[in-house]
Write an enzyme that holds these catalytic residues in place. Structure first.
Site, PDB file in Angstrom:
ATOM      1  CB  SER A   8      -0.829   0.222   1.245  1.00 13.99           C
ATOM      2  OG  SER A   8      -1.460   1.220   1.287  1.00 13.99           O
ATOM      3  CG  HIS A  33      -3.979  -1.379  -1.627  1.00 11.26           C
ATOM      4  ND1 HIS A  33      -5.072  -2.138  -1.787  1.00 11.26           N
ATOM      5  CD2 HIS A  33      -4.328  -0.544  -0.702  1.00 11.26           C
ATOM      6  CE1 HIS A  33      -6.024  -1.599  -1.348  1.00 11.26           C
ATOM      7  NE2 HIS A  33      -5.758  -0.664  -0.389  1.00 11.26           N
ATOM      8  CG  ASP A  35      -5.180   2.834   0.937  1.00  9.47           C
ATOM      9  OD1 ASP A  35      -6.236   1.927   0.719  1.00  9.47           O
ATOM     10  OD2 ASP A  35      -4.152   2.230   1.144  1.00  9.47           O
ATOM     11  CG  MET A  37      -8.349   7.453   2.675  1.00  4.91           C
ATOM     12  SD  MET A  37      -7.128   7.383   4.012  1.00  4.91           S
ATOM     13  CE  MET A  37      -6.556   6.077   4.115  1.00  4.91           C
ATOM     14  CG  HIS A  66      -9.384   0.660  -0.574  1.00  3.43           C
ATOM     15  ND1 HIS A  66      -8.962   0.274   0.756  1.00  3.43           N
ATOM     16  CD2 HIS A  66     -10.744   0.732  -0.439  1.00  3.43           C
ATOM     17  CE1 HIS A  66      -9.699   0.156   1.490  1.00  3.43           C
ATOM     18  NE2 HIS A  66     -10.890   0.232   0.920  1.00  3.43           N
ATOM     19  CG  MET A  68     -11.242   3.535   2.071  1.00  6.19           C
ATOM     20  SD  MET A  68      -9.707   3.498   3.095  1.00  6.19           S
ATOM     21  CE  MET A  68      -8.632   3.630   1.541  1.00  6.19           C
ATOM     22  CG  MET A 137     -12.194  -2.358   4.873  1.00 10.15           C
ATOM     23  SD  MET A 137     -10.571  -1.980   4.061  1.00 10.15           S
ATOM     24  CE  MET A 137      -9.583  -1.142   5.180  1.00 10.15           C
ATOM     25  CG  ASP A 175      -6.628  -2.800   2.879  1.00 10.71           C
ATOM     26  OD1 ASP A 175      -5.391  -2.247   3.513  1.00 10.71           O
ATOM     27  OD2 ASP A 175      -7.221  -1.805   2.274  1.00 10.71           O
ATOM     28  N   GLY A 197       0.971  -2.135   4.019  1.00  8.82           N
ATOM     29  CA  GLY A 197       1.290  -0.762   4.033  1.00  8.82           C
ATOM     30  C   GLY A 197       2.759  -0.722   4.966  1.00  8.82           C
TER      31      GLY A 197
HETATM   32  C1  DX5 Z   1      -6.462   1.750   5.473  1.00 15.65           C
HETATM   33  C2  DX5 Z   1      -6.071   1.462   4.122  1.00 15.65           C
HETATM   34  C3  DX5 Z   1      -5.065   0.525   4.011  1.00 15.65           C
HETATM   35  C4  DX5 Z   1      -3.703   0.970   4.603  1.00 15.65           C
HETATM   36  C5  DX5 Z   1      -3.110  -0.411   5.194  1.00 15.65           C
HETATM   37  O1  DX5 Z   1      -7.529   2.530   5.587  1.00 15.65           O
HETATM   38  O2  DX5 Z   1      -7.113   0.862   3.179  1.00 15.65           O
HETATM   39  O3  DX5 Z   1      -4.783  -0.015   2.641  1.00 15.65           O
HETATM   40  O4  DX5 Z   1      -2.889   1.417   3.752  1.00 15.65           O
HETATM   41  O5  DX5 Z   1      -2.014  -0.110   6.099  1.00 15.65           O
HETATM   42  P1  DX5 Z   1      -1.223  -0.942   7.056  1.00 15.65           P
HETATM   43  O6  DX5 Z   1      -0.929  -2.085   6.279  1.00 15.65           O
HETATM   44  O7  DX5 Z   1      -0.263  -0.057   7.474  1.00 15.65           O
HETATM   45  O8  DX5 Z   1      -2.381  -1.434   7.905  1.00 15.65           O
HETATM   46 ZN    ZN Z   2      -6.592  -0.049   1.386  1.00 11.50          ZN
END
Ligand code: DX5
Ligand code: ZN
Length: 223
Positions: A8, A33, A35, A37, A66, A68, A137, A175, A197
């Site tokens: 990620s 990946h 993310d 947001m 992804h 969000m 998740m 994830d 990540g």
């Molecule tokens: C969280 C994200 C994840 C995040 C995971 O909301 O969707 O993809 O980057 O990070 P780690 O692996 O550090 O939990």
């Molecule tokens: Zn994610």
């Protein structure tokens, strides 16, 4: 089929994104990946279209986006145009989930749906045939570096059983809080894609960590 590893980008050093993506290119990672947001669906804001476009120009692996975000139907096409190979939306953000999945497929990308930790697997019962990926998740979305929620393990088993029952080979992606300490357990429960990540980008040797995540089941077989 061997499971996939999706580092990620959220946990990478944004001051050297090109190098971080190059590292992923040169590793055994399968996907990147990405993310997104919006500060509304989740209490944090990350990156948008221009960054995805820049990442796509450098990344040699498929990009797993992804979303969000609230109202993802307004933006899926722009994310596909910017370089998304897989687009995952949240079931909690989609009153018309089936329509959004159709839009993603019509746009030429693979379609995924993500479920928050409290959301039941039965919420997607009637769209299973329309999915390429289901993201469970294992933390509350919005931040990297959180602790893995262990109730995810029986949820993976439950989802896997449903997919087997209906003869579907959709990916199960996990994830949040994934690392070498729990990868084996997650995979044995039935996951096929691991997002990682902090475990990757905060490691002393990210490339080696990706390799260990990729091969964590091989050792079990040999042992
Ligand atoms: C969280 C994200 C994840 C995040 C995971 O909301 O969707 O993809 O980057 O990070 P780690 O692996 O550090 O939990
Ligand atoms: Zn994610």
């Amino acid at each position: 089929m061997k499971h996939l590893i999706a580092p990620s980008l959220l946990a990478s050093d944004f001051g050297k994104l090109n190098e971080e993506i190059q590292l992923v290119n040169d590793s055994e990672a399968d996907w990147l990946h990405f993310d997104v947001m919006d500060g509304h669906f989740v209490p944090n804001i990350s990156f948008g279209f221009p960054i995805l476009k820049a990442a796509k120009a450098v990344c040699t692996k498929p990009i797993d986006v992804h979303l969000m975000i609230s109202n993802p139907e307004l933006y899926v096409q722009r994310y596909i145009d910017a370089g998304a190979d897989v687009v995952t939306v949240h079931v909690e953000a989609c009153p018309h989930l089936h329509r959004v999945l159709q839009m993603i497929h019509e746009g030429g990308a693979k379609a995924g749906v993500a479920l928050n930790p409290h959301t039941s697997v039965s919420s997607i019962e009637h769209v299973l045939e329309d999915l390429d990926l289901i993201c469970l998740m294992s933390v509350n979305p919005g931040f990297g570096g959180q602790k893995f929620i262990y109730q995810t393990i029986p949820k993976i088993r439950e989802l896997k059983a449903r997919l087997v029952e209906r003869n579907l080979n959709c990916h199960i992606e996990i994830d949040g809080g994934v690392g070498l300490q729990n990868a084996e357990q997650i995979l044995k429960a039935g996951a096929t894609v691991l997002v990682a990540g902090s475990a990757v980008f905060r490691s002393d040797n990210p490339r080696e960590t990706i390799k260990e995540l990729k091969h964590c089941l091989d050792d079990t077989i040999l042992a």
